[in-house]
Design a protein around this motif. Structure first.
Motif, PDB file in Angstrom:
ATOM      1  N   ILE A 158      48.788  46.014  40.464  1.00  0.00           N
ATOM      2  CA  ILE A 158      47.990  46.448  41.739  1.00  0.00           C
ATOM      3  C   ILE A 158      46.781  46.524  41.423  1.00  0.00           C
ATOM      4  N   HIS A 159      45.937  45.850  42.186  1.00  0.00           N
ATOM      5  CA  HIS A 159      44.518  45.705  42.090  1.00  0.00           C
ATOM      6  C   HIS A 159      43.554  46.501  42.591  1.00  0.00           C
ATOM      7  N   LEU A 160      42.926  47.262  42.272  1.00  0.00           N
ATOM      8  CA  LEU A 160      41.850  48.294  42.832  1.00  0.00           C
ATOM      9  C   LEU A 160      40.786  47.500  42.718  1.00  0.00           C
ATOM     10  N   ASP A 161      40.505  46.449  42.037  1.00  0.00           N
ATOM     11  CA  ASP A 161      39.148  45.673  42.495  1.00  0.00           C
ATOM     12  C   ASP A 161      39.138  44.588  43.370  1.00  0.00           C
ATOM     13  N   GLU A 162      38.407  43.868  43.710  1.00  0.00           N
ATOM     14  CA  GLU A 162      38.403  42.755  44.630  1.00  0.00           C
ATOM     15  C   GLU A 162      38.978  41.525  43.887  1.00  0.00           C
TER      16      GLU A 162
ATOM     17  N   ASP B 232      41.034  37.399  44.335  1.00  0.00           N
ATOM     18  CA  ASP B 232      41.458  36.364  45.297  1.00  0.00           C
ATOM     19  C   ASP B 232      42.800  36.535  45.554  1.00  0.00           C
ATOM     20  N   PRO B 233      43.532  35.931  46.749  1.00  0.00           N
ATOM     21  CA  PRO B 233      44.910  36.175  46.733  1.00  0.00           C
ATOM     22  C   PRO B 233      45.549  35.126  45.987  1.00  0.00           C
TER      23      PRO B 233
ATOM     24  N   ASP C 253      37.847  38.314  36.468  1.00  0.00           N
ATOM     25  CA  ASP C 253      38.999  38.907  36.967  1.00  0.00           C
ATOM     26  C   ASP C 253      39.334  38.639  38.608  1.00  0.00           C
ATOM     27  N   ARG C 254      38.355  38.382  39.349  1.00  0.00           N
ATOM     28  CA  ARG C 254      38.380  38.261  40.687  1.00  0.00           C
ATOM     29  C   ARG C 254      39.104  36.722  41.003  1.00  0.00           C
TER      30      ARG C 254
END
Lengths: 323, 412
Positions: free
Chosen positions: A176-180, A182-183, B345-346
């Motif tokens: 579960i990502h709490l940060d931004e 990419d899909p 991370d992004r």
């Protein structure tokens, strides 16, 4: 004078806002909607869901309210009535361990799953062909929300920008990502989860499903249009209220909800062990393609189960009476 | 009205500024979690190519010069280029040619050569210590079985490297025996070269195929391969979760309990063992035991004992050190060190899916193909399937050749 007063008002406002913002950010989360004081918290005051959890209900059998059933798979018995079916061959040898326990269901509101007429027909056929169709039996990734209430524990590791969930069943995982972020480049079994906090509630939006997963062993299913909004709210140190809004315009006529508590596994030595079922299902998936078959009879891809129940001496029915 | 608007805007600006200031991520490198443990979180991979064992030509030399590294990079790029363009192929229509199709550029590495001559830092010669007589016997048993099944194929007829130690001959009666040990990977028999498929040349059932083909190849420890390697680490108080994104959907989730509790009972044997972590200074030290007899790591099975150290060295780097100990297999423990570099991370580059198992049509095709060939042979329409190679046929070495001057210069 006028200019001075404008400036002063702005300064006062800035100071007030700064103080307010500082208070809001530095003090623990607001008291409304807050669970018991014993809920573990992260250093920034959020509930800390880290730990090993498990649902304790029958949702994995059937999300909806149902009476007990005599077998995981049944067939018509002596009587021609639906209510008098008997266990069928695949589970016959399991006796009372092969039945389905009853439940009041976890579907909220009116308890109905609002299938479109076409989807309702698929749901019925799924139930009738459970063994051949349920992805769980093939040890496939169970998807969300099903993984959350299977009869296996799962571990939440709540990091600073990601929350990792590790499931015992088939070593499935979810982030579960709490940060931004990419899909994902393609649709998935376990979904793509992005979350935010609403007070003490973790709200996760889950998308990018591939439509290959089910909700339960009763044949409840969805398409690749599935979208979930999950809400995790602490009830106490050892329980989380888990609510999910389910939306899938291809399968359902309106959004619907399921709701259940998740419980902490309290054993002091609890840890997540492996249930790596890929090897357990090789016979199920490929037994018919063996050179020398282990199961006595395959007709094409159909297992013909001949049940031989060898009873060791001394264990005949009622033998224990005579001991 | 204007004043209220100004006040609102001013307030909002201060709020935004404060929020930015208070968010820990914005305050530069944070090597500790907010609760005070060393912070291992993020996405990690190694960025340079270093062979596990030191090639003999380097002797006791630990490091390469920059010139040597540049020369190796050029040599590797040239070989991989020939592969990608299909210039270098085995004889058309042979089993090695088919297996070599996997050598396409997608399976190759673009990482530059690293400074070290081996990942192994102990023993000082950079080599895996010699096997004990018992482990050597087990390896020889497996190799003898592999060779018995390969002996009637072209691989042995043509004396290809994957038949090393064997000879061409008629179909062996051993073909109908159960394998001498649990079948794991091609190199469990000590074969040094690429597999081009399964571990034993037979497909009577799924258990004849290797763990990769059965979608169960995720191992611990894992030093990566040309097929991909990313670690996603998330940690909380008391637990460190690591997702191993490894080759071809064989990835797996690990959760290390940080706890002084005893290991699980001896009888609980697991594919990835049983881990117990503790913080020692700036390192997570993990003790791993309780492996199954089905797990395989360089000759070691259920008695493998690992001691791992995960140390956050700087903002971009984790130093991973692991000592392998199994007195039933190696004459002494040995230690590997690897550096992982932080990734964005992004970009969401770690993929838990697609997994191998959900799409394992390969197993279905392999087994049904084998049954079709048996039927055809029985009806006089085709060759004896025992003479065809479907496992360990050679020709595949992740972009390189399995021998000769087009083999990987870092491992030959």
């Amino acid at each position: 004078m006028k200019r001075w007063s404008t400036t002063s008002i702005v300064i006062v406002a800035l100071l007030a806002a700064a103080a307010g913002a500082a208070l809001a950010l530095l003090t623990p989360r607001p008291v409304e909607a807050q669970a018991g004081a014993d809920v573990p918290r992260t250093p920034d005051g959020r509930p800390d869901f880290s730990g090993i959890w498990q649902a304790m209900n029958e949702a994995h059998w059937d999300l909806q309210a149902h009476a007990a059933r005599p077998g995981m798979v049944t067939q018509p018995g002596i009587y021609p009535y639906e209510y008098a079916r008997v266990p069928a061959a695949p589970v016959l040898a399991l006796g009372a361990a092969g039945g389905v326990p009853p439940s009041l269901g976890v579907v909220a509101d009116d308890g109905e799953i609002p299938y479109t007429p076409e989807a309702a027909a698929i749901r019925r056929a799924n139930g009738e062909n459970w063994i051949d169709r349920d992805p769980e039996l093939k040890c496939y990734l169970p998807g969300i929300p099903r993984a959350m209430y299977m009869p296996y524990p799962f571990q939440i590791v709540q990091g600073t920008t990601k929350i990792q969930m590790a499931f015992q069943f088939t070593n499935a995982a979810r982030t579960i990502h709490l940060d931004e972020v990419d899909p994902p480049p393609d649709d998935t079994y376990m979904g793509h989860s992005v979350a935010r906090w609403e007070g003490d509630t973790l709200v996760a939006e889950v998308t990018h499903f591939n439509g290959e997963t089910w909700f339960d062993r009763a044949g409840n299913f969805h398409s690749e249009m599935l979208k979930l909004v999950e809400r995790f709210t602490p009830i106490s140190r050892d329980a989380i209220q888990y609510d999910v809004t389910i939306e899938d315009p291809k399968t359902f006529t309106r959004p619907w909800r399921i709701s259940m508590p998740l419980y902490r596994r309290l054993e002091p030595n609890m840890e997540l062990l492996e249930y790596r079922c890929i090897e357990f299902v090789e016979e199920f998936l490929w037994g018919n393609l063996r050179k020398e078959q282990l199961v006595r009879r395959w007709e094409g891809e159909t297992i013909i189960v001949d049940i031989t129940r060898k009873v060791p001496p001394g264990d005949q029915l009622h033998d224990w009476y005579r001991r | 009205m204007t004043r209220r608007l100004l006040a609102l805007v001013g307030g909002a600006a201060v709020l935004a500024a404060l929020a930015a200031l208070l968010r820990p991520a914005a305050t530069g490198p944070a090597l500790q979690t907010p609760w005070g443990d060393p912070d291992l979180q993020g996405l990690w991979t190694y960025e340079v190519e270093i062979p596990l064992q030191r090639p003999a030509r380097y002797g006791d030399r630990e490091f390469l010069t920059d010139e040597e590294r540049a020369a190796l990079d050029r040599e590797r790029a040239a070989i991989l280029g020939r592969t990608a363009e299909g210039v270098r192929r085995h004889e058309r229509g042979t089993e090695q040619d088919v297996a070599g199709a996997y050598n396409a550029a997608v399976f190759t590495t673009h990482r530059p050569t690293g400074q070290r001559t081996s990942l192994i830092v102990d023993p000082p010669d950079g080599r895996i210590p010699p096997l004990t007589p018992g482990a050597q016997r087990k390896r020889d048993d497996i190799r003898a079985f592999q060779l018995a099944l390969l002996q009637p194929t072209d691989v042995c007829r043509n004396g290809l490297p994957t038949c090393a130690g064997g000879k061409y001959g008629p179909v062996s009666p051993r073909r109908d025996e159960p394998p001498p040990h649990y079948i794991t990977l091609v190199n469990a028999g000590g074969a040094a070269v690429g597999g081009g498929g399964g571990a034993i040349n037979r497909a009577f059932g799924p258990e004849d195929r290797n763990l990769l083909e059965r979608c169960m190849a995720g191992v611990l420890p894992d030093f990566g391969s040309n097929l991909g390697f990313l670690l996603q680490i998330v940690q909380s108080r008391g637990a460190v979760a690591i997702y191993y994104d490894t080759s071809q959907g064989q990835g797996w989730q690990r959760v290390i309990p940080v706890s002084d509790a005893a290991h699980a009972p001896q009888g609980v044997r697991q594919w990835w063992g049983n881990s117990r972590g503790r913080w020692e200074g700036d390192a997570l030290v993990v003790d791993v035991t309780n492996f199954t007899p089905k797990t395989y790591f360089n000759g070691s099975y259920e008695n493998l004992h690992l001691t791992e150290r995960w140390r956050r060295v700087d903002d971009r780097t984790i130093e991973y050190t692991v000592t392998m100990d199994d007195p039933t297999v190696w004459t002494r423990p040995w230690t590997v060190r690897q550096e992982y570099k932080k990734q964005s991370d992004r970009e969401n580059r770690v993929y838990k899916e697609p997994r191998c198992h959900e799409g394992n049509y390969g197993m279905t095709s392999l087994l049904s193909g084998a049954r079709v060939e048996e039927r055809a042979f029985a009806e006089g329409r085709g060759p004896d399937p025992a003479t065809k190679c479907t496992a360990a046929c050679g020709g595949f070495a992740q972009g390189f050749d399995d021998s000769g001057e087009d083999a990987n210069p870092l491992t030959r």
